[in-house]
Structure formats: structure tokens, C-alpha cells
Design a protein around this motif. Structure first.
Motif, PDB file in Angstrom:
ATOM      1  N   ASP A 136      46.382  29.318  37.105  1.00 38.72           N
ATOM      2  CA  ASP A 136      47.048  29.993  38.524  1.00 38.72           C
ATOM      3  C   ASP A 136      45.924  30.439  39.022  1.00 38.72           C
ATOM      4  O   ASP A 136      46.632  30.775  40.442  1.00 38.72           O
ATOM      5  CB  ASP A 136      47.427  31.459  37.279  1.00 38.72           C
ATOM      6  CG  ASP A 136      48.219  30.855  35.756  1.00 38.72           C
ATOM      7  OD1 ASP A 136      49.196  29.669  36.734  1.00 38.72           O
ATOM      8  OD2 ASP A 136      48.574  31.977  35.301  1.00 38.72           O
ATOM      9  N   GLN A 137      44.901  30.758  38.618  1.00 37.89           N
ATOM     10  CA  GLN A 137      44.131  31.438  40.002  1.00 37.89           C
ATOM     11  C   GLN A 137      43.728  29.874  41.707  1.00 37.89           C
ATOM     12  O   GLN A 137      42.589  30.718  41.987  1.00 37.89           O
ATOM     13  CB  GLN A 137      42.818  31.743  39.277  1.00 37.89           C
ATOM     14  CG  GLN A 137      43.009  33.357  38.690  1.00 37.89           C
ATOM     15  CD  GLN A 137      43.798  32.749  37.165  1.00 37.89           C
ATOM     16  OE1 GLN A 137      43.002  31.853  37.152  1.00 37.89           O
ATOM     17  NE2 GLN A 137      44.199  33.994  36.580  1.00 37.89           N
ATOM     18  N   ILE A 138      44.445  28.615  41.340  1.00 38.83           N
ATOM     19  CA  ILE A 138      43.143  27.963  41.906  1.00 38.83           C
ATOM     20  C   ILE A 138      44.461  28.580  43.387  1.00 38.83           C
ATOM     21  O   ILE A 138      43.299  28.228  44.713  1.00 38.83           O
ATOM     22  CB  ILE A 138      44.017  26.867  41.460  1.00 38.83           C
ATOM     23  CG1 ILE A 138      43.042  25.675  42.425  1.00 38.83           C
ATOM     24  CG2 ILE A 138      45.401  26.120  41.940  1.00 38.83           C
ATOM     25  CD1 ILE A 138      42.084  25.380  42.216  1.00 38.83           C
ATOM     26  N   ASP A 139      45.489  28.591  42.969  1.00 35.60           N
ATOM     27  CA  ASP A 139      46.316  28.775  45.157  1.00 35.60           C
ATOM     28  C   ASP A 139      45.590  29.894  45.745  1.00 35.60           C
ATOM     29  O   ASP A 139      45.485  29.904  46.962  1.00 35.60           O
ATOM     30  CB  ASP A 139      47.362  29.263  44.484  1.00 35.60           C
ATOM     31  CG  ASP A 139      48.745  28.121  44.081  1.00 35.60           C
ATOM     32  OD1 ASP A 139      48.419  26.859  44.234  1.00 35.60           O
ATOM     33  OD2 ASP A 139      49.066  28.085  42.870  1.00 35.60           O
ATOM     34  N   ALA A 140      44.472  30.590  45.104  1.00 40.05           N
ATOM     35  CA  ALA A 140      43.655  32.030  45.572  1.00 40.05           C
ATOM     36  C   ALA A 140      42.571  31.014  46.932  1.00 40.05           C
ATOM     37  O   ALA A 140      42.324  31.682  47.887  1.00 40.05           O
ATOM     38  CB  ALA A 140      43.597  33.314  44.993  1.00 40.05           C
ATOM     39  N   VAL A 141      42.240  30.152  46.019  1.00 36.45           N
ATOM     40  CA  VAL A 141      40.806  29.507  47.615  1.00 36.45           C
ATOM     41  C   VAL A 141      41.170  27.862  47.190  1.00 36.45           C
ATOM     42  O   VAL A 141      40.204  27.929  48.228  1.00 36.45           O
ATOM     43  CB  VAL A 141      39.719  29.343  45.932  1.00 36.45           C
ATOM     44  CG1 VAL A 141      39.176  31.127  45.796  1.00 36.45           C
ATOM     45  CG2 VAL A 141      40.363  29.037  44.561  1.00 36.45           C
ATOM     46  N   CYS A 212      39.937  28.042  38.262  1.00 29.14           N
ATOM     47  CA  CYS A 212      38.846  28.757  39.868  1.00 29.14           C
ATOM     48  C   CYS A 212      37.758  29.549  38.753  1.00 29.14           C
ATOM     49  O   CYS A 212      38.180  30.291  37.527  1.00 29.14           O
ATOM     50  CB  CYS A 212      40.245  29.357  40.066  1.00 29.14           C
ATOM     51  SG  CYS A 212      39.119  30.846  41.632  1.00 29.14           S
ATOM     52  N   SER A 213      36.453  28.495  39.327  1.00 23.51           N
ATOM     53  CA  SER A 213      35.015  28.896  38.475  1.00 23.51           C
ATOM     54  C   SER A 213      35.081  30.924  38.528  1.00 23.51           C
ATOM     55  O   SER A 213      36.150  31.507  39.698  1.00 23.51           O
ATOM     56  CB  SER A 213      33.735  28.661  39.180  1.00 23.51           C
ATOM     57  OG  SER A 213      33.338  29.450  38.525  1.00 23.51           O
ATOM     58  N   GLU A 214      34.867  31.935  37.555  1.00 24.23           N
ATOM     59  CA  GLU A 214      34.180  33.181  37.618  1.00 24.23           C
ATOM     60  C   GLU A 214      33.605  33.625  38.637  1.00 24.23           C
ATOM     61  O   GLU A 214      33.142  34.195  38.936  1.00 24.23           O
ATOM     62  CB  GLU A 214      34.468  33.962  36.618  1.00 24.23           C
ATOM     63  CG  GLU A 214      35.845  33.882  35.107  1.00 24.23           C
ATOM     64  CD  GLU A 214      35.617  34.274  34.083  1.00 24.23           C
ATOM     65  OE1 GLU A 214      35.232  35.161  33.730  1.00 24.23           O
ATOM     66  OE2 GLU A 214      36.415  34.272  33.727  1.00 24.23           O
ATOM     67  N   THR A 215      32.447  32.763  38.110  1.00 24.43           N
ATOM     68  CA  THR A 215      31.431  32.705  39.141  1.00 24.43           C
ATOM     69  C   THR A 215      31.609  33.250  41.005  1.00 24.43           C
ATOM     70  O   THR A 215      32.043  31.496  41.248  1.00 24.43           O
ATOM     71  CB  THR A 215      30.326  31.448  38.807  1.00 24.43           C
ATOM     72  OG1 THR A 215      29.969  31.801  37.540  1.00 24.43           O
ATOM     73  CG2 THR A 215      28.692  31.629  39.697  1.00 24.43           C
ATOM     74  N   SER A 216      31.234  33.743  41.434  1.00 25.36           N
ATOM     75  CA  SER A 216      31.372  33.882  43.202  1.00 25.36           C
ATOM     76  C   SER A 216      29.881  32.894  43.481  1.00 25.36           C
ATOM     77  O   SER A 216      28.415  32.970  42.965  1.00 25.36           O
ATOM     78  CB  SER A 216      31.444  35.075  43.165  1.00 25.36           C
ATOM     79  OG  SER A 216      29.933  35.919  42.941  1.00 25.36           O
TER      80      SER A 216
END
Length: 728
Positions: A136-141, A212-216
Motif C-alpha cells: 500500500d505504501q508504494i504510491d507515496a514514492v 516500499c522499504s522502511e529504510t530511508s
């Protein structure tokens, strides 16, 4: 392998000694397809069923072949006692597709004397399956994302979030799938990430999971982790492909014959007439009809048929049916799930019939909803029993009468029907009418009358379809007859997409597939050459065309000129430096044309022969493509394999296009290069010398050097693709 197409109840060998020693048995074939998706419509089932090919082989090669033009008989397949393998294929074998899937399977079995057994071939998915999913987090990046998956033969684009499944055919050269993630990052930069799924297996699903990786970190691969989950394909539905019911005639000696047919009996005869019905499962209904039944059995006005399987049939009607001499012998084998019915019209029925025609129809429906029909006409007269009465219906008291169908007059999309004017003084507007079976409206054919004979050629018919027809005059309609048009059969692998190379020989069929086409590669490979190859740079469609490259095969001066070639049949052996070829494959339909795509580049003739004077050294080479339909009157054999034509180059034993076994022939000779840089379309018309018989075999040959049989030619090349048989 020599594919010998046979009809039901025939033996697979003429070797009486083997039959005596080993005996025979019967198998009942069915094919089950394990599908990874729910079947959405009946059409999907029918498409898979119609495209299924089944081959039965023993140690000597293929002994039975079944496909859309030669279906598996419902009453089973007779085989000599031996060890066998049954193989089946269905679906479409394409490199990459979201829709087309390919299934194959095999089953070993043994037949002993008097065996009766069921053999089920389970066809499993032969594709590797790929899906793509995102968290679900992919669309943010990342946005506008897609994943391309494929190998050298084809690829698919999974655009955005999709539930699509991609189906990939893998081969010995393409064992891995490469995936590429493309998208746009939040800052507008393009993003690409590539990986490989190694050693992909059939019937296995690979889910590419993009998280989406949690690592920034800096923009790039650190934003994402991409995993590939591997799992066996889940079977969600099963499609069972079995033969539909068959309705045929049964002679008193136990032999069967195809319907429709007319059996003529003498007035007062007591010889029975019988029909034989077989199904591959339970029999749900058997509706038998005849206009004569209404008065004979005391049926309600307008009713001419009854259902033998109707559980609530009036007991009094059952008694009248038995008293009239209509005998229903029913047998269901619970273990094999097979039904056989012998429907006999015995002496009580036959002996009281007045002179005339009695058209009896039977419609069988099995437990799978499949239908089989048959029409048997009993003609009562003074002439006794005669087979195949032909188109003349004989004397009649009716003003017009309908002629019987002649198999030679029935094609894929046209048919000639006949009738007779019996009372010219009473006839007002005699004509011939026809309709598709199952419909109610009649169509008037363009009828020609010559004396008392009526004739009409109907065009625009549907292939592999049953039609009814009759003679008519005003409001009077004569006896209704029926015929079934031919199927539009096509030669397997005629797009030359499927190839295999188990050793140093390149074959014109895929891994695990049965041979239909072959070439001279088996002979040339003794000197590490393949004169016929698959290429992708020159083609009409798909991934490949067949490149037929004539060349000298040898070392220094030791060797021989070999023409690039492809032919329907099999390379059987090598005699010194000469080839022995079996030409032709079983066939039963009659196309009007062969179409295809070709490119030809001739070269100067470098090799000549004293016994071939059409081309000499220094002449420009010529190419040829030809096609023929043959009967089975002139069979030849080599090492136990039979073909309608055995070619032996050393003995100058070649195909004769004017031979007595040739039903139709067409050719195209290329005496110059084809135009342009790509392939051009060609058409070869088949000229029929006989239309009164249907073929038993098809023969098709292409050669880059027309004198190749005599080892004459130059370094010419022919590319061939997308052959198609056209029917009319």
C-alpha cells in the motif's frame, strides 16, 4: 513418428501373428485439463476440447492420432496387447500471453488380451505463471509504474496495479525470466530496477512482490525491496474432454457404418435393421423419431418421436413399442462409466412395412450435455439390400422426392443437393430447400431442373455443421435428408513456431510434441549441419519462420549438396549419402487453397547431375512449394512404418503428381527472387482430379532448390511462414 490415423474398431497393425500371440484390448480415453482459472463460459471449454490432440504410441511409434478431424470414438479404441503411452495437448503454445495457455500430459498404460480399461490423461499447465503485486505504501514514492516480464521470445507489460496473470512458455534456451520495474519517483526522476527469475518451471506461479522499504536513503533502489514468491499453480477448475455420443448403423455381422445412410430391404423381409449408440458416460436421453411412429404407436397428433430414457413414459406406450418390434438393449458399465445401446427394428417391424422410405432419426444426449445424432432411412422395395443407393431416390408417388447425400458433393462451405420430379404434370414450382439443423426456417436453393432431375449447389455454409434439405413443390415437402459439412482442419505447427533440438538435429516440433513436419536435417546432421533452421530476423508473424538454406554438406570435397527443405512426413533413414523419407500424414478434409508467406533468394547452380536436365551448372536455381491430397490405394513401408509415398533418392523413387492415388495437387515454382526485403503472400490452388472420394493423406513439401531430389542446385534460401489451408 509415423502417425497412422484409424477409425474405431480397427486394429493398429496388420500383423496377424502379433494378434494371435498377444491378442487385443480396448481402452476408453478421456482427457482432464487442470486449469488455474475458473472457466468463465461454455465457449472456453469447447475451445479447449476442439483443439485437443491425443496420440497413442508404443515402442514402434504413433499408432493412433486423434484431433478435431478425427475424434476419439466413444465406444473405445482397440489396441494390440502391448505397452503404450497416451499423450495429449490442448490450448495455445505462445511465448508470452495474458490469455493463451497451453496444457499437456501423458499416461503410460499396458493392454493385455481382452482388456477393457479406462485411461485418463491429466493435462497440466505447461506455462510458467507470473503475477505482480505492490504494497500500500508504494504510491507515496512511485507512480506511473509498470513491470515488464519476459524472455528472448516474448514479454508482457503489467501496467499499474493489476490482477493479470502472465503465461510464459519456457524452452531450453530461455530458462529464465527477466523483470524490469519502471516508474516515476516523487521528484519526477525516472526509476528502473531489473532482476531475473531463474530456472522457471511449468505449472509454477511466480509473484513479483514490490514493497516500499522502511529504510530511508537516497533516491534509488534503497526505496524498494522486490521479492519473488514461488508456489505451485493452484488448480481452481477441471475441464473434462470426452467424446460426444456416437450414433451409427449396425450390420448383422456386427460391423458399424456411418450415418446418414439408406438401407434397402425387400418387401416382406424379416432381416432386422439396427442402430448402435455409444456414449463416454451416462445416457440421459435418446429421442427416436419417424413420421411412421405416429400411427404405428398411437402417439398424439403431430408427435412423431419419443424418448427411450424418459422415466415417466406411459407403460402402455412401452408395450406398444415392444409389440411393434422396436427393441431397446441398454448397457451401462458402472466401472468404466460407458453406455452402449443397440436399437433394433426387428422382423415384426420390417416385415409389415409397405414400399417406400422410412426415415428414422436418433438424438442421444449424455450426462455432460453433449449430443450425437444419426439418420437411418429404411427403403422398402423389391431390390433387396444394397449399400449406398446414391443420389437417385427411385420411384415415388410424391410429386417430388429428395435425393440422397453424396459424400463427394459435401465440402466445408458448399454442398450439392439433388431431387427428382416424379409427376411433371402435377408439379407447379419444384425446388430444393435447406436449413441448418436445429433451426425452423427453410431457405430456397438456386435450383436447376434438367428433365426430371433437380440440382442445387449451396454456398456460404458453416464448416463442420449439420444441415437438412429436401425437395419441395408448393406447400408439399418431401423426405428430409441431412449432411454434415467438412471441418476447416489446419496442419499443425504451420506457423513454424515450435522447434526442438534434443541433440544435434533441429526438429520442426516443440519439446514433447509429436512430429508432423520434418526436414533433411537428420541426414545433414551427420556432418554437423542443419539445412533447415528457425530464424527471427525474417518472418511474417510470431517469433520464427522456417529458413530453408541449400548448401554443400561435408568436409572439403567429401559430402553432398543438400537442398533446404521442409515436408509433411518423416526422415526415415540414410542409405550411404542418400535419404529415405516417408511423405504424408493422415488427413480427411478438402481445402481449396494453400496460402502462406515466403521469401526466396535464388543462387547460381553449382551442383548438377547427368540424370537431371532441367538445370545445369551456371543456371539460376529455382524453388518450389507443392501440396497434394492422396487416397490410401498405394501405401509403401520402410522399417515397419507405412506412408503413401516413400522417397528414396538413391533409387530415384520420387513422388508422381500424376499418380493414380493423387486426388488433388497444386504447386508454385519460384524462378526468381521475391520482391522487396520481407516476405510476400502466396496462394496455391488445389486442382481436384476426383471429387467422388475424400482424401486419406495430405502431402506438402517446400524446397529452396527444385532439383534437390537429384542433389542439383546452388546456395539458394527460402523462408516460409504462416501456412494456412483455405476452404470453400
Amino acid at each position: 513418428m509415423a502417425a497412422i490415423a484409424t477409425t474405431a474398431l480397427s486394429s493398429c497393425s496388420n500383423d496377424d501373428e502379433l494378434i494371435t500371440k498377444g491378442g487385443e484390448g480396448t481402452i476408453y480415453l478421456s482427457t482432464r485439463v487442470n486449469s488455474d482459472i475458473k472457466v468463465r463460459s461454455r465457449a472456453t471449454v469447447e475451445e479447449l476440447s476442439n483443439s485437443a490432440m491425443i496420440w497413442i504410441s508404443n515402442s514402434k511409434g504413433v499408432v493412433r492420432r486423434f484431433d478435431s478431424s478425427n475424434t476419439v470414438p466413444a465406444e473405445g479404441v482397440r489396441l494390440l496387447a502391448d505397452n503404450y503411452v497416451a499423450e495429449a495437448w490442448t490450448g495455445d503454445s505462445v511465448p508470452a500471453s495474458f490469455e493463451h495457455r497451453y496444457f499437456k500430459g501423458s499416461q503410460d498404460f499396458t493392454i493385455a488380451n481382452n482388456d477393457r480399461k479406462s485411461v485418463e490423461i491429466v493435462c497440466k499447465l505447461a506455462n510458467s505463471v507470473v503475477t505482480v503485486s505492490y504494497d500500500d505504501q508504494i504510491d507515496a514514492v512511485l507512480h506511473d509504474y509498470s513491470v515488464n516480464v519476459g524472455h528472448s521470445q516474448g514479454s508482457l507489460d503489467f501496467v499499474g496495479r493489476t490482477d493479470a496473470r502472465g503465461y510464459f512458455m519456457m524452452n531450453s534456451r530461455d530458462k529464465n525470466l527477466t523483470w524490469t520495474l519502471n516508474g516515476t519517483l516523487a521528484n519526477g526522476d525516472s526509476y528502473t530496477r531489473t532482476g531475473v527469475i531463474e530456472a522457471c518451471k511449468p505449472a509454477t506461479q511466480y509473484n513479483i512482490v514490490i514493497k516500499c522499504s522502511e529504510t530511508s536513503g537516497e533516491i534509488g533502489g534503497a526505496y524498494f525491496t522486490i521479492e519473488v514468491d514461488e508456489s505451485a499453480v493452484e488448480v481452481e477448475d477441471e475441464i473434462t474432454i470426452i467424446a460426444p455420443p456416437e450414433v451409427r448403423g449396425l450390420n448383422t455381422d456386427g460391423t458399424l457404418y456411418s450415418l446418414p445412410k439408406t438401407v434397402q430391404v425387400a418387401s416382406g423381409s424379416k432381416a432386422p435393421v439396427a442402430m448402435w449408440i455409444t456414449t463416454s458416460t451416462t445416457l440421459e436421453s435418446l429421442i427416436v423419431g419417424c413420421p411412421y411412429f405416429n400411427s404405428l404407436l398411437g402417439l398424439e397428433p403431430g408427435v412423431e418421436d419419443f424418448d427411450f430414457m424418459y422415466k415417466d413414459m406411459d407403460p402402455a406406450l412401452k408395450q406398444r413399442i415392444a409389440a411393434a418390434g422396436i427393441v431397446f438393449d441398454y448397457d451401462y458399465d458402472n466401472i468404466l462409466d460407458q453406455t452402449t445401446v443397440r436399437l433394433t427394428f426387428d422382423d415384426k417391424f420390417i416385415s409389415v412395412l409397405a414400399e417406400g422410405d422410412y426415415v428414422i432419426t436418433a438424438e442421444a444426449v449424455d450426462g455432460n450435455g453433449k449430443k450425437g445424432t444419426g439418420t437411418l432411412t429404411i427403403r422398402v422395395g423389391q431390390g433387396g439390400t444394397t449399400p449406398d443407393p446414391g443420389p437417385d431416390p427411385g420411384p415415388s408417388d410424391d410429386v417430388v422426392s429428395t435425393g440422397y447425400p453424396v459424400s463427394g458433393n459435401i465440402w466445408a462451405t458448399k454442398a450439392t443437393i439433388t431431387g427428382t420430379v416424379n409427376k411433371a404434370e402435377e408439379a407447379v414450382s419444384p425446388k430444393l430447400m435447406y436449413r441448418k439443423r436445429g433451426t425452423t426456417s427453410w431457405t430456397e436453393a438456386a435450383t436447376t431442373q434438367s428433365g426430371t432431375a433437380l440440382s442445387a449447389t449451396i454456398t456460404g455454409l458453416e464448416s463442420d455443421t449439420e444441415y437438412e434439405y429436401c425437395a419441395a413443390d408448393g406447400d408439399f415437402f418431401a423426405t428430409v435428408m441431412s449432411f454434415t459439412t467438412e471441418a476447416r482442419s489446419q496442419m499443425p505447427n504451420s506457423g513454424f513456431e515450435n522447434w526442438s533440438k534434443p541433440g544435434k538435429i533441429l526438429f520442426l516440433h516443440g519439446d514433447g510434441e509429436s512430429m508432423f513436419w520434418d526436414s533433411g536435417n537428420t541426414g545433414a546432421s551427420t556432418l554437423n549441419k542443419n539445412v533447415t533452421t528457425n530464424v527471427s530476423d525474417i518472418k511474417h508473424s510470431g517469433s520464427y519462420s522456417a529458413q530453408l538454406a541449400s548448401q554443400f554438406v561435408g568436409f572439403l570435397s567429401i559430402g553432398k549438396f543438400a537442398a533446404g527443405n521442409a515436408f509433411v512426413g518423416e526422415y526415415l533413414g540414410t542409405d550411404g549419402m542418400d535419404g529415405i523419407l516417408g511423405w504424408g500424414r493422415p488427413w480427411s478434409t478438402r481445402p481449396a487453397q494453400l496460402k502462406g508467406w515466403v521469401k526466396y533468394t535464388p543462387a547460381t547452380v553449382e551442383y548438377e547431375a547427368t540424370d537431371y536436365n532441367q538445370l545445369k551448372k551456371g543456371d539460376m536455381d529455382k524453388g518450389i512449394i507443392y501440396i497434394a491430397l492422396l487416397d490410401d490405394s498405394k501405401m509403401d513401408s520402410y522399417n515397419g512404418k507405412s506412408y503413401p509415398q516413400i522417397v528414396k533418392t538413391k533409387e530415384k523413387q520420387f513422388f508422381d503428381k500424376n499418380g493414380s492415388n493423387v486426388i488433388a495437387y497444386g504447386e508454385m515454382i519460384f524462378d526468381s527472387a521475391t520482391s522487396g526485403d520481407g516476405m510476400i503472400e502466396f496462394t496455391i490452388n488445389l486442382n481436384y482430379t476426383r471429387t467422388d472420394v475424400k482424401p486419406s493423406y495430405i502431402l506438402c513439401t517446400a524446397s529452396a532448390s527444385i532439383g534437390g531430389d537429384y542433389f542439383v542446385g546452388g546456395k539458394s534460401t527460402m523462408w516460409l511462414d504462416d501456412l494456412e489451408l483455405v476452404y470453400e
